[in-house]
Design a protein around this motif. Structure first.
Motif, PDB file in Angstrom:
ATOM      1  N   ASN A   6       0.827  -1.207   0.000  1.00 30.02           N
ATOM      2  CA  ASN A   6       0.000   0.000   0.000  1.00 30.02           C
ATOM      3  C   ASN A   6       0.867   1.265   0.000  1.00 30.02           C
ATOM      4  O   ASN A   6       0.575   2.234  -0.705  1.00 30.02           O
ATOM      5  CB  ASN A   6      -0.945   0.019   1.203  1.00 30.02           C
ATOM      6  CG  ASN A   6      -2.145  -0.884   0.996  1.00 30.02           C
ATOM      7  OD1 ASN A   6      -2.467  -1.257  -0.123  1.00 30.02           O
ATOM      8  ND2 ASN A   6      -2.787  -1.244   2.099  1.00 30.02           N
ATOM      9  N   LYS A   7       1.945   1.230   0.774  1.00 31.79           N
ATOM     10  CA  LYS A   7       2.851   2.363   0.843  1.00 31.79           C
ATOM     11  C   LYS A   7       3.532   2.584  -0.510  1.00 31.79           C
ATOM     12  O   LYS A   7       3.640   3.715  -0.994  1.00 31.79           O
ATOM     13  CB  LYS A   7       3.892   2.140   1.937  1.00 31.79           C
ATOM     14  CG  LYS A   7       4.762   3.325   2.200  1.00 31.79           C
ATOM     15  CD  LYS A   7       5.687   3.081   3.368  1.00 31.79           C
ATOM     16  CE  LYS A   7       6.557   4.301   3.594  1.00 31.79           C
ATOM     17  NZ  LYS A   7       7.484   4.098   4.691  1.00 31.79           N
ATOM     18  N   ALA A   8       3.963   1.512  -1.159  1.00 32.24           N
ATOM     19  CA  ALA A   8       4.604   1.613  -2.477  1.00 32.24           C
ATOM     20  C   ALA A   8       3.606   2.133  -3.511  1.00 32.24           C
ATOM     21  O   ALA A   8       3.956   2.959  -4.371  1.00 32.24           O
ATOM     22  CB  ALA A   8       5.157   0.252  -2.887  1.00 32.24           C
ATOM     23  N   GLN A   9       2.364   1.650  -3.423  1.00 33.72           N
ATOM     24  CA  GLN A   9       1.350   2.105  -4.364  1.00 33.72           C
ATOM     25  C   GLN A   9       1.061   3.593  -4.177  1.00 33.72           C
ATOM     26  O   GLN A   9       0.921   4.335  -5.155  1.00 33.72           O
ATOM     27  CB  GLN A   9       0.067   1.292  -4.164  1.00 33.72           C
ATOM     28  CG  GLN A   9      -0.990   1.611  -5.192  1.00 33.72           C
ATOM     29  CD  GLN A   9      -2.236   0.759  -5.004  1.00 33.72           C
ATOM     30  OE1 GLN A   9      -2.372   0.022  -4.010  1.00 33.72           O
ATOM     31  NE2 GLN A   9      -3.150   0.858  -5.946  1.00 33.72           N
ATOM     32  N   MET A  10       1.005   4.068  -2.956  1.00 36.24           N
ATOM     33  CA  MET A  10       0.764   5.478  -2.685  1.00 36.24           C
ATOM     34  C   MET A  10       1.922   6.344  -3.197  1.00 36.24           C
ATOM     35  O   MET A  10       1.702   7.432  -3.732  1.00 36.24           O
ATOM     36  CB  MET A  10       0.553   5.714  -1.186  1.00 36.24           C
ATOM     37  CG  MET A  10      -0.761   5.166  -0.664  1.00 36.24           C
ATOM     38  SD  MET A  10      -2.198   5.839  -1.523  1.00 36.24           S
ATOM     39  CE  MET A  10      -2.177   7.493  -0.947  1.00 36.24           C
ATOM     40  N   GLU A  11       3.137   5.858  -3.054  1.00 38.87           N
ATOM     41  CA  GLU A  11       4.296   6.602  -3.568  1.00 38.87           C
ATOM     42  C   GLU A  11       4.250   6.699  -5.088  1.00 38.87           C
ATOM     43  O   GLU A  11       4.562   7.736  -5.666  1.00 38.87           O
ATOM     44  CB  GLU A  11       5.603   5.937  -3.113  1.00 38.87           C
ATOM     45  CG  GLU A  11       5.896   6.084  -1.638  1.00 38.87           C
ATOM     46  CD  GLU A  11       6.057   7.530  -1.213  1.00 38.87           C
ATOM     47  OE1 GLU A  11       6.671   8.325  -1.959  1.00 38.87           O
ATOM     48  OE2 GLU A  11       5.550   7.877  -0.136  1.00 38.87           O
ATOM     49  N   LYS A  14       1.733   9.303  -6.040  1.00 36.91           N
ATOM     50  CA  LYS A  14       2.293  10.637  -5.830  1.00 36.91           C
ATOM     51  C   LYS A  14       3.216  11.034  -6.977  1.00 36.91           C
ATOM     52  O   LYS A  14       3.181  12.163  -7.465  1.00 36.91           O
ATOM     53  CB  LYS A  14       3.061  10.694  -4.507  1.00 36.91           C
ATOM     54  CG  LYS A  14       2.201  10.730  -3.282  1.00 36.91           C
ATOM     55  CD  LYS A  14       3.075  10.786  -2.034  1.00 36.91           C
ATOM     56  CE  LYS A  14       2.262  10.645  -0.780  1.00 36.91           C
ATOM     57  NZ  LYS A  14       3.113  10.638   0.421  1.00 36.91           N
ATOM     58  N   VAL A  15       4.059  10.097  -7.415  1.00 34.73           N
ATOM     59  CA  VAL A  15       4.984  10.370  -8.523  1.00 34.73           C
ATOM     60  C   VAL A  15       4.204  10.643  -9.803  1.00 34.73           C
ATOM     61  O   VAL A  15       4.535  11.564 -10.568  1.00 34.73           O
ATOM     62  CB  VAL A  15       5.972   9.187  -8.704  1.00 34.73           C
ATOM     63  CG1 VAL A  15       6.746   9.311  -9.995  1.00 34.73           C
ATOM     64  CG2 VAL A  15       6.910   9.106  -7.520  1.00 34.73           C
ATOM     65  N   MET A  16       3.147   9.864 -10.043  1.00 37.44           N
ATOM     66  CA  MET A  16       2.346  10.073 -11.254  1.00 37.44           C
ATOM     67  C   MET A  16       1.635  11.423 -11.228  1.00 37.44           C
ATOM     68  O   MET A  16       1.577  12.125 -12.238  1.00 37.44           O
ATOM     69  CB  MET A  16       1.341   8.936 -11.411  1.00 37.44           C
ATOM     70  CG  MET A  16       1.971   7.628 -11.831  1.00 37.44           C
ATOM     71  SD  MET A  16       0.814   6.269 -11.922  1.00 37.44           S
ATOM     72  CE  MET A  16      -0.361   6.865 -13.087  1.00 37.44           C
ATOM     73  N   VAL A  17       1.097  11.812 -10.066  1.00 38.25           N
ATOM     74  CA  VAL A  17       0.413  13.095  -9.948  1.00 38.25           C
ATOM     75  C   VAL A  17       1.407  14.242 -10.158  1.00 38.25           C
ATOM     76  O   VAL A  17       1.114  15.214 -10.855  1.00 38.25           O
ATOM     77  CB  VAL A  17      -0.302  13.206  -8.584  1.00 38.25           C
ATOM     78  CG1 VAL A  17      -0.772  14.619  -8.319  1.00 38.25           C
ATOM     79  CG2 VAL A  17      -1.459  12.231  -8.530  1.00 38.25           C
ATOM     80  N   LYS A  18       2.590  14.113  -9.593  1.00 36.75           N
ATOM     81  CA  LYS A  18       3.620  15.136  -9.756  1.00 36.75           C
ATOM     82  C   LYS A  18       4.047  15.254 -11.220  1.00 36.75           C
ATOM     83  O   LYS A  18       4.205  16.350 -11.752  1.00 36.75           O
ATOM     84  CB  LYS A  18       4.829  14.771  -8.893  1.00 36.75           C
ATOM     85  CG  LYS A  18       5.379  15.901  -8.088  1.00 36.75           C
ATOM     86  CD  LYS A  18       6.596  15.455  -7.307  1.00 36.75           C
ATOM     87  CE  LYS A  18       6.339  15.622  -5.844  1.00 36.75           C
ATOM     88  NZ  LYS A  18       7.528  15.360  -5.039  1.00 36.75           N
TER      89      LYS A  18
END
Length: 79
Positions: A6-11, A14-18
């Protein structure tokens, strides 16, 4: 293990949104517009200056020179 995924997926989200924000941003667009405006004004100014220079050199100055010579060579109409 699930917490780590879940933590890796959230990161990754975040990278995709950025990345999307960077790619869709138009922060440098005003600089390009200003540069184009400046270049256009320089070109128009140079053309105007060249036209005035040609006009003065070919039309105005020879006519002015001839009129001045005619004024100084004036006989006064007295015979």
């Amino acid at each position: 293990m699930r917490k780590l995924l879940n933590k890796a997926q959230m990161e990754m989200v975040k990278v995709m949104v950025k990345g999307r924000a960077i790619l869709t941003g138009n922060s440098g667009e005003g600089m390009v517009d200003s540069a184009v405006k400046i270049l256009i004004s320089i070109v128009i100014g140079a053309l105007l200056l060249a036209g005035l220079y040609a006009l003065f050199g070919d039309v105005i100055l020879p006519t002015l020179r001839q009129r001045i010579q005619d004024m100084f060579n004036f006989s006064g109409g007295v015979s």
